[in-house]
Structures are given as C-alpha cells and as structure tokens.
Design a protein around this motif. Structure first.
Motif, PDB file in Angstrom:
ATOM      1  N   THR A 106       0.833  -1.210   0.000  1.00  0.00           N
ATOM      2  CA  THR A 106       0.000   0.000   0.000  1.00  0.00           C
ATOM      3  C   THR A 106       0.859   1.248   0.000  1.00  0.00           C
ATOM      4  O   THR A 106       0.657   2.172  -0.805  1.00  0.00           O
ATOM      5  N   PHE A 107       1.845   1.295   0.901  1.00  0.00           N
ATOM      6  CA  PHE A 107       2.740   2.454   0.953  1.00  0.00           C
ATOM      7  C   PHE A 107       3.620   2.527  -0.290  1.00  0.00           C
ATOM      8  O   PHE A 107       3.977   3.617  -0.743  1.00  0.00           O
ATOM      9  N   PHE A 108       3.961   1.367  -0.847  1.00  0.00           N
ATOM     10  CA  PHE A 108       4.741   1.310  -2.087  1.00  0.00           C
ATOM     11  C   PHE A 108       3.968   1.969  -3.225  1.00  0.00           C
ATOM     12  O   PHE A 108       4.511   2.767  -3.998  1.00  0.00           O
ATOM     13  N   PHE A 163      19.109   5.406  -0.121  1.00  0.00           N
ATOM     14  CA  PHE A 163      19.649   5.733   1.195  1.00  0.00           C
ATOM     15  C   PHE A 163      18.530   5.944   2.216  1.00  0.00           C
ATOM     16  O   PHE A 163      18.682   5.598   3.399  1.00  0.00           O
ATOM     17  N   SER A 164      17.401   6.495   1.764  1.00  0.00           N
ATOM     18  CA  SER A 164      16.260   6.677   2.665  1.00  0.00           C
ATOM     19  C   SER A 164      15.702   5.333   3.109  1.00  0.00           C
ATOM     20  O   SER A 164      15.342   5.141   4.273  1.00  0.00           O
ATOM     21  N   TYR A 165      15.638   4.395   2.174  1.00  0.00           N
ATOM     22  CA  TYR A 165      15.183   3.046   2.499  1.00  0.00           C
ATOM     23  C   TYR A 165      16.114   2.398   3.524  1.00  0.00           C
ATOM     24  O   TYR A 165      15.667   1.832   4.525  1.00  0.00           O
ATOM     25  N   LEU A 166      17.419   2.520   3.274  1.00  0.00           N
ATOM     26  CA  LEU A 166      18.392   1.960   4.212  1.00  0.00           C
ATOM     27  C   LEU A 166      18.259   2.609   5.594  1.00  0.00           C
ATOM     28  O   LEU A 166      18.354   1.931   6.619  1.00  0.00           O
ATOM     29  N   VAL A 210      11.786   2.904  -7.268  1.00  0.00           N
ATOM     30  CA  VAL A 210      11.239   2.200  -8.429  1.00  0.00           C
ATOM     31  C   VAL A 210      10.659   3.178  -9.450  1.00  0.00           C
ATOM     32  O   VAL A 210      10.880   3.041 -10.655  1.00  0.00           O
ATOM     33  N   VAL A 211       9.922   4.188  -8.972  1.00  0.00           N
ATOM     34  CA  VAL A 211       9.307   5.128  -9.903  1.00  0.00           C
ATOM     35  C   VAL A 211      10.365   5.956 -10.630  1.00  0.00           C
ATOM     36  O   VAL A 211      10.218   6.267 -11.822  1.00  0.00           O
ATOM     37  N   ASN A 212      11.461   6.287  -9.947  1.00  0.00           N
ATOM     38  CA  ASN A 212      12.532   7.041 -10.589  1.00  0.00           C
ATOM     39  C   ASN A 212      13.312   6.195 -11.585  1.00  0.00           C
ATOM     40  O   ASN A 212      13.583   6.622 -12.713  1.00  0.00           O
ATOM     41  N   VAL A 213      13.683   4.982 -11.169  1.00  0.00           N
ATOM     42  CA  VAL A 213      14.447   4.101 -12.051  1.00  0.00           C
ATOM     43  C   VAL A 213      13.597   3.657 -13.241  1.00  0.00           C
ATOM     44  O   VAL A 213      14.037   3.717 -14.398  1.00  0.00           O
ATOM     45  N   GLY A 214      12.362   3.220 -12.953  1.00  0.00           N
ATOM     46  CA  GLY A 214      11.495   2.733 -14.018  1.00  0.00           C
ATOM     47  C   GLY A 214      11.199   3.795 -15.071  1.00  0.00           C
ATOM     48  O   GLY A 214      11.385   3.569 -16.273  1.00  0.00           O
ATOM     49  N   PHE A 215      10.741   4.949 -14.614  1.00  0.00           N
ATOM     50  CA  PHE A 215      10.434   6.021 -15.554  1.00  0.00           C
ATOM     51  C   PHE A 215      11.703   6.581 -16.200  1.00  0.00           C
ATOM     52  O   PHE A 215      11.683   7.023 -17.351  1.00  0.00           O
ATOM     53  N   GLY A 216      12.803   6.567 -15.439  1.00  0.00           N
ATOM     54  CA  GLY A 216      14.070   7.047 -15.986  1.00  0.00           C
ATOM     55  C   GLY A 216      14.513   6.227 -17.180  1.00  0.00           C
ATOM     56  O   GLY A 216      14.906   6.774 -18.222  1.00  0.00           O
ATOM     57  N   SER A 245       8.916   0.925   2.748  1.00  0.00           N
ATOM     58  CA  SER A 245       8.358   0.615   1.431  1.00  0.00           C
ATOM     59  C   SER A 245       8.081   1.884   0.636  1.00  0.00           C
ATOM     60  O   SER A 245       8.069   1.862  -0.599  1.00  0.00           O
ATOM     61  N   PHE A 246       7.834   2.972   1.355  1.00  0.00           N
ATOM     62  CA  PHE A 246       7.628   4.259   0.700  1.00  0.00           C
ATOM     63  C   PHE A 246       8.887   4.654  -0.075  1.00  0.00           C
ATOM     64  O   PHE A 246       8.816   5.183  -1.186  1.00  0.00           O
TER      65      PHE A 246
END
Length: 395
Positions: free
Chosen positions: A15-17, A255-258, A146-152, A139-140
């Motif tokens: 959900t947060f993802f 880094f935020s995820y980590l 994912v949105v940055n890498v995928g769309f990038g 997960s946020f």
C-alpha cells in the motif's frame, strides 16, 4: 493484542509502495512537463492540487473510515488509484494532471489513516510502534526508487514519448494489493463507537501536541524539497541529462530506504530522543558541507551528486520516529482523528515547500538550494528540542 505480521505486513507495505509511486512521480512529471514549455510557476502549484485535497479530505474521512472499517476503506482507496493510473496515459491535457493529483491525494488521505489505524489499534508499545512504522514506511522509499528508475529508463529509451504508460504498472500492483487485503483478517476498531471529531481536536490543543505538528510540517517540508525538485535541480544547476538526473535522485530513495530499515532494526537499543537528534545533527553537517561546496567550490559541484543522496540515510527515520513516539500516547479511539491531523500538516508542509521551491527555480537562486533546506532543518531541531522538553516535563 498484536498484529499477525505474517499476513498483514505485505499488503501494508505494498500500500505504501503504491502511494509512494503516485505521490512521488511529481518530480518526473515536473521534469517532463518543464520541457513542454510549461512554466515553473504553474508546476510549483501542481503540488498543491495533490496536497490541499489531502488536507481538506482528512477530517471528513475519519467518520467514513470509522463507519466502513479500515480494510474496506483502504481497498476503496487503492481501487481509485488503480483506475486513475490506468486512465492517465491516454489523456494529454495539462488540466487533467491537476485533477489526477487531486484524486490521488484524496485516496492517500484515506489510505494513510487506514494504515496508521491498523497499526495503532494492534500495537501499544512505543518502540514496537517505531519498528513497525519504519518497516512499513521503508516501502515508501522503495516506491520512490522504483518510480525514478522505471520512468528514468523509459524516458531514456527509444519509447520516451510513451513514458506515461509506466503508470499501468501501478494499476497492476494495486490490483494485487487489493486481492491480498481481501484475504486477510485484521482487528478493527469498534464501529459502534462514535467519533466526536470536534472534541478530539480540542483535546489535541496541548503545547506538546502543537509542537509535534510543527515538527511534522517541517520534516515533510524538507523531504519534499528533495523528492519533487532534486531531479530538476540536477538537470538545471548541475547540467546533467534527464536520465542521469532521475537516476541520481533515485539514490536518495535508496539511502532513505536503508535509513528506515536500519532504524527499524536498531531502534529498540537506543533512546528515540537521542536517535532523533543524532540524525538531525548529521543532516545539518551534510547540508552545511554542500552549501560550502556550492558557494566556494563551483568546480567541485559534481560531488553534490553523491552527497545529496546520503542525506536520506538520516532524514528518512525522522518522520516515523517522531510519529511513533506521539501516536503511542494517543487513545486508540482517537487515532483516526489524530492521524488525519498528521496528514493535514504533512500535506501543507509538502505544498508550501513546493511553492517556495518553484520561486527559487523561477528566479534562478539555486546556489541557495541547500541553505534554504538547512533553514528548515534548523527549525525542526528547535521545535523538536522544545517538544521533547515538554514531553519530559509531562512525564
């Protein structure tokens, strides 16, 4: 009473993802639309179409969620997100982005209240709350990455004109998450217990609570300064191409995820207050270093590509840590109302940040980008110092 984490953890994280991807695609939308002769003044207010509905709908959503339950309400919010993401690639006009973000913001307001309510109604201990919230909110950060890498990659490919079709992936993930939610059993709050929003709001008028909301406002204010505008800062000020700007920004999410995963695993060993202050001091040190490099060493500006993402390691734990510390003290029957107020201050912080950031970009004051953010962090430090002092005196 405790959550069955085996069953509930995955759908809450998904959900947060999902909400992370639709909320934080703003940076990509700004970057792409800025190349279509749409001014920064208009793009700066685009954030408000996402954040103001979040603020306006939050209090009204409380009774709706209390009546229908967190599970059904969350499924409804995810269904709306999935349908809207499926429609977006086929619409070309700018005004639809405003409508789209408004609908997404409304769904997020409902979704966040539901997720926080599920967690709080089943976990009472402060550090367990902090651990759970850091895990879910991690997960946020994955969503941002994912949105940055995928769309990038899509933008950099030979199919860049079809970049909006990446939103169909979000629709598919929404469908999977709805299925998983429909299969789990959760402990709901008492639906027969009427929520008196006005009396609950009056009970929040304590000095410590007001200070808490101030801290939340400026934490989100700071986060949004990076999440929505860092790709454009890389492109316009550091002169990197769109693909690299998006990929470099995605490292902030890593880094935020980590930061949140590390916090979730070590938080029970340390004082929440000391950990919070340690993270703030690290952010202040990094931002001060970045400003000195920007101002005095323009020839070394490329190092900023590597310094900015590291800030996420220390910035990301602030929001879940301060929330968990406060939420653990709130009565369970007031948690939906309290979460709605958190959502309101978060959305206002995001919106105000983006509007002010658009002024910096419009007037080409990007040398002061890090100094501007540093000012917000110093305000967080001051307000949190007063908040923790009030909390200590009360106890």
């Amino acid at each position: 009473m405790s959550i069955n984490t085996t069953n509930i953890s995955l759908p809450l994280r998904l959900t947060f993802f999902i909400f992370s991807m639709v909320l934080n695609c703003m940076g990509i939308v700004i970057l792409q639309l800025s190349q279509e002769n749409i001014g920064y003044d208009k793009l700066g207010f685009l954030e408000a179409f996402k954040d103001l509905p979040i603020a306006l709908i939050s209090l009204f959503a409380v009774n709706f969620i209390s009546k229908f339950g967190t599970k059904k309400s969350l499924i409804l919010a995810l269904s709306i997100v999935g349908i809207c993401s499926l429609i977006l690639p086929f619409v070309q006009v700018f005004w639809f982005y405003k409508l789209w973000f408004a609908i997404i913001g409304t769904s997020f307001a409902i979704g966040k209240i539901c997720v926080y309510g599920m967690i709080r109604n089943n976990i009472a201990e402060e550090k367990d709350l902090a651990k759970t919230m850091n895990n879910v909110e991690a997960s946020f950060m994955i969503g941002i990455f994912v949105v940055n890498v995928g769309f990038g990659w899509l933008i950099a490919s030979g199919y860049s004109e079809y970049w909006k079709f990446g939103f169909i992936f979000i629709s598919l993930v929404s469908l999977v998450t709805i299925y998983l939610l429909s299969k789990i059993n959760i402990i709901e709050a008492d639906k027969n217990l009427k929520t008196d929003i006005l009396s609950n709001l009056i009970s929040f008028k304590k000095t410590s609570v007001v200070l808490f909301f101030g801290v939340v406002f400026f934490i989100v204010f700071t986060e949004q300064s990076f999440n929505s505008w860092l790709p454009t800062f890389y492109k316009t000020h550091l002169h990197v191409n769109s693909f690299f700007a998006i990929q470099a920004s995605s490292m902030l999410a890593v880094f935020s995820y980590l930061g949140r995963i590390i916090t979730a695993n070590i938080i029970q060993r340390y004082s929440l207050v000391k950990y919070f202050r340690y993270c703030l001091l690290c952010i202040i040190t990094l931002l001060s270093t970045i400003f000195l490099i920007q101002y005095f060493g323009s020839g070394q500006s490329e190092i900023l590509l590597y310094l900015f993402p590291v800030i996420g390691l220390f910035l990301s734990p602030l929001y879940p840590v301060i929330n968990s510390k406060m939420i653990s003290k709130i009565d369970s029957h007031k948690i939906n109302t309290f979460t709605s107020v958190i959502v309101i201050f978060s959305s206002l912080g995001s919106s105000v940040s983006s509007i002010l950031m658009s002024v910096l970009f419009e007037n080409q004051l990007l040398t002061f980008y890090s100094l501007y953010i540093l000012g917000a962090v110093l305000i967080i430090f001051s307000l949190s110092f007063l908040y923790f002092k009030q909390d200590y005196q009360k106890n």
